[in-house]
Design an enzyme around this catalytic site. Structure first.
Site, mmCIF file in Angstrom:
data_model
loop_
_atom_site.group_PDB
_atom_site.id
_atom_site.type_symbol
_atom_site.label_atom_id
_atom_site.label_comp_id
_atom_site.label_asym_id
_atom_site.label_seq_id
_atom_site.Cartn_x
_atom_site.Cartn_y
_atom_site.Cartn_z
ATOM 1 N NE ARG A 11 -2.449 -0.855 2.770
ATOM 2 C CZ ARG A 11 -3.421 -1.745 2.879
ATOM 3 N NH1 ARG A 11 -4.573 -1.624 2.466
ATOM 4 N NH2 ARG A 11 -3.373 -3.004 3.294
ATOM 5 C CB THR A 12 3.454 2.715 2.400
ATOM 6 O OG1 THR A 12 2.444 2.312 3.771
ATOM 7 C CG2 THR A 12 3.734 3.939 2.610
ATOM 8 C CE LYS B 250 22.761 -12.630 1.188
ATOM 9 N NZ LYS B 250 22.009 -12.565 -0.356
ATOM 10 N NE ARG C 204 6.671 1.221 6.095
ATOM 11 C CZ ARG C 204 5.670 0.716 5.689
ATOM 12 N NH1 ARG C 204 5.434 -0.497 5.705
ATOM 13 N NH2 ARG C 204 4.548 1.404 5.378
ATOM 14 C CG HIS D 177 3.422 5.109 8.419
ATOM 15 N ND1 HIS D 177 3.655 5.711 7.437
ATOM 16 C CD2 HIS D 177 2.713 3.951 8.097
ATOM 17 C CE1 HIS D 177 3.329 5.057 6.205
ATOM 18 N NE2 HIS D 177 2.310 4.054 6.827
#
Lengths: 327, 435
Positions: free
Chosen positions: A73-74, A101, A123, A151
């Site tokens: 969605r975002t 890694k 994000r 958010h």
């Protein structure tokens, strides 16, 4: 990070930009800045209703969507917003396994920086990841969700949606029910709604209520009936399956019995209550399907408004009308 | 070679001395403290007015990182940091790679210390092999190799049974068990003190009760076994309450507090730099009521020791997301300024009590030489300048790591000189001292 410089809205010339480098959270935004974003989003929403949904505001700007957590969605919402503003966009999705890694977040960001993007939409699963980038990057950083912290664009689109229905934010009773402890949506919404004068109630099992939550200027209860009584807005937060393993509550069934938003509970709220959910929903856990799909639900409007609000944020951070005049 | 430190205020609590005296050093030993001592061939060091001559400070909680993590610190860089910070001796924690659970590791550390010729080093051995909590380490051999105490620091001793056995066994040699007090299940994956700040910043919390449970366990087992129990880096108000009760009941419990825990609160996680990983340590910076409880404990005598929990980390390791950063900050070169500024100048304690916290008590608890200026004692001397204006500059620290939240802080009080075994290893010329 310097304090935002913002002239009063009623002064001329009108404020047409966010005079800040980054959008890291709602906590350091002023009510005037929030109102500016919401007002600008109205104009942006109109663009989305045109047959040709594109304006040149961010032409020549490069925006990187850097997502360290899965998000449909975002990320999609930001990408559509960027494209409607004519920005050149780039999506980078990095599973946290590849971080293991070797490369650090700082190194990833500095490598991207070397290619001169104008904005980075981040994000990340760690709270404060955007603050780290903001300290080391020249690009504007937009927080698309950091850990359990904030958010901000979600709270802005929620406020925009509430304002569309209620014509105001001040004085509204907003009940937020669900997993409060782990929710960045909660924190951003609390900051925004209290700054704008709403009466905020938060509700969940005591195991999922953050310490000292009332110091945020909200009222807390574990009695859902008390939270939703006469509410103008009911906002539900996602309950995550793995929380049962942390012994936050015994079972999803029991959670639904005690806190689930059902039609009978909604009847305790105002007649014109709206039901919100930032998604993704767990039907039959925090919300009954009849409620999610019912007449009070504005859940899909939230998604639609997300694009307009993110367009407003991108536009204002890039300099807004001032930038266009100067260019 | 004899040296006469002339005319300073000498504070030697063990011998009840506090006044303007001369201190005569003969070779590597203290010869005499007295008024107007004759030079008699000794080289004379004039102590400028305002400086205070103390028995050498001992930091009983230091991570020297060698062997195995030499990019963070070595025995040499750590002991250089110690003498620059006014410490004549440090006790080093066993969570090296490999763990100091074996006499060979102890011997290796001591050989590095002997080569460095800086601060004295007292290794602390592991309670259990690999600090894993499954089998006891060879504690007698560790003792013979030079270890002065045992701990599984970094973690609590895994089980109550293991702690009980370790206490009983180490009690045979009079070695204290030093405990990183923490209930692991309650700590979970916490990275900050559980309170308003953690809630605001969205960080996983660990409550003060998490530490206090460990304190209570240790006190109960100390009572059961009769062995000495020392609480490392105490931070929570419930912990000091437990220690007070234990002491009142006659249990052999002692405790230490780190300067960051009596100076900072969890507010530091939010400002001036939000999510500054140099405010991340374990136990975490707690709320004001906890910090104030540490200050009260220092003032009323419940706290025995100030120890730094000096925990060097490379800047790469700290330049990451807050929840991924390692716990800990360096402390050896900031402890004395913070103690003078926040405890003495704040009016909480007087200098003789500070000397007890930094020298007398750590020497007594660990059973090591030092802690006094008695004739025949090692000539380990710390000269402090209580009124010196000090500015902490991370980049100028002697430690190999610079992870401090105190960069740029201006404090009142500093170190003028450090003598170890009669050798002058650090002098701050700004104090007017010429040695």
């Amino acid at each position: 990070m310097s304090a935002p410089v913002i002239t009063r809205v009623d002064e001329t010339p009108a404020v047409t930009s966010l005079r800040r480098k980054d959008l890291l959270g709602i906590s350091d935004m002023t009510a005037e800045e929030i109102a500016l974003v919401l007002d600008t989003a109205e104009a942006m929403k109109e663009i989305g209703s045109r047959s040709i949904k594109k304006v040149p505001a961010l032409r020549g700007k490069t925006v990187v969507n850097l997502f360290f957590e899965p998000s449909t969605r975002t990320r999609t919402s930001f990408e559509i917003a960027e494209k409607r503003l004519s920005a050149d966009t780039l999506n980078i999705a990095i599973a946290s396994s590849s971080v293991v890694k070797g490369e650090t977040l700082a190194d990833t960001a500095l490598n991207l920086e070397a290619m001169q993007p104008d904005m980075i939409v981040l994000r990340h699963s760690s709270s404060g990841a955007c603050h780290l980038l903001s300290r080391i990057c020249r690009s504007a950083i937009i927080n698309a969700g950091d850990g359990m912290h904030e958010h901000p664009t979600q709270a802005l689109l929620d406020a925009f949606t509430i304002r569309e229905h209620k014509k105001r934010l001040a004085g509204l009773k907003v009940a937020i029910v669900g997993d409060l402890l782990h929710s960045r949506v909660l924190r951003s919404n609390i900051h925004l709604l209290t700054k704008m004068g709403a009466d905020v109630w938060v509700c969940g099992p005591p195991t999922l209520i953050p310490t000292d939550v009332t110091r945020f200027g909200v009222r807390a209860t574990s009695r859902v009936e008390e939270a939703v009584a006469d509410a103008d807005v009911i906002m539900l937060l996602r309950i995550q399956l793995e929380r049962m393993e942390g012994a936050f509550f015994p079972s999803l069934r029991e959670y639904f019995n005690v806190f689930g938003m059902t039609e009978s509970r909604i009847r305790l709220a105002k007649d014109d209550v709206i039901i919100m959910h930032p998604g993704p929903m767990n039907r039959g856990v925090e919300i009954a399907s009849e409620v999610a799909d019912g007449p009070y639900s504005v859940i899909l409007e939230q998604v639609a408004n997300g694009v307009a609000v993110r367009m407003a944020v991108l536009y204002l951070l890039a300099g807004g009308a001032e930038h266009e005049t100067a260019a | 070679m004899k040296q006469l430190l002339k005319g300073g205020r000498v504070i030697d609590p063990v011998n009840g001395i506090d006044g303007i005296h001369d201190l005569l050093i003969d070779g590597d030993r203290i010869a005499q403290v007295g008024r107007d001592l004759a030079a008699d061939g000794a080289s004379v060091i004039e102590i400028p007015r305002g400086l205070v001559v103390c028995p050498g400070f001992i930091d009983m909680h230091v991570h020297l990182r060698e062997p195995g993590q030499e990019h963070k610190e070595t025995v040499e860089s750590g002991t250089a940091s110690a003498v620059a910070g006014g410490f004549t001796a440090v006790a080093c924690m066993p969570n090296t790679t490999p763990v100091n659970d074996d006499a060979n590791v102890t011997a290796y550390i001591l050989s590095k210390a002997a080569a460095a010729k800086l601060a004295r080093v007292y290794p602390i051995g592991a309670v259990s092999r690999g600090s894993k909590g499954e089998l006891l380490a060879d504690i007698a051999e560790l003792k013979q190799a030079g270890c002065v105490a045992i701990t599984d620091d970094g973690h609590p001793v895994k089980t109550a049974l293991m702690m009980r056995r370790a206490m009983e066994y180490a009690g045979m040699f009079g070695m204290p068990l030093i405990e990183h007090c923490e209930d692991p299940s309650l700590k979970g994956d916490g990275v900050a003190h559980e309170g308003y700040m953690a809630a605001t910043l969205g960080l996983r919390g660990m409550p003060g009760a998490c530490e206090a449970l460990g304190v209570e366990r240790g006190i109960l087992l100390s009572e059961l076994t009769g062995s000495a129990f020392h609480v490392a880096h105490m931070s929570a108000r419930a912990s000091i309450r437990a220690v007070r009760k234990g002491k009142e009941a006659g249990v052999r419990v002692t405790c230490e507090v780190a300067p960051h825990h009596f100076t900072l609160t969890d507010e530091a996680l939010g400002s001036p730099i939000p999510y500054d990983t140099n405010t991340k340590m374990n136990p975490p910076l707690r709320e004001a009521a906890d910090r104030d409880a540490m200050l009260s404990g220092i003032a009323d005598g419940s706290v025995d020791v100030i120890a730094t929990d000096h925990a060097p980390h490379h800047y790469d390791e700290k330049k990451v997301e807050f929840d991924r950063a390692p716990f800990g900050i360096v402390g050896l070169e900031t402890a004395v300024p913070l103690s003078l500024d926040r405890l003495v100048h704040a009016g909480l304690i007087r200098l003789p009590r500070l000397v007890e916290l930094l020298s007398v008590n750590p020497a007594r608890i660990l059973g090591v030489p030092g802690g006094s200026l008695s004739p025949g004692a090692p000539a380990d001397v710390t000269i402090i300048a209580p009124d010196l204006r000090v500015r902490i500059e991370a980049a100028r620290l002697r430690s190999r790591s610079k992870n401090t939240p105190f960069d740029g802080w201006e404090l009142r009080g500093g170190v003028a000189a450090t003598f170890v075994g009669g050798r002058v290893l650090f002098v701050n010329p700004e104090t007017g001292l010429a040695a």
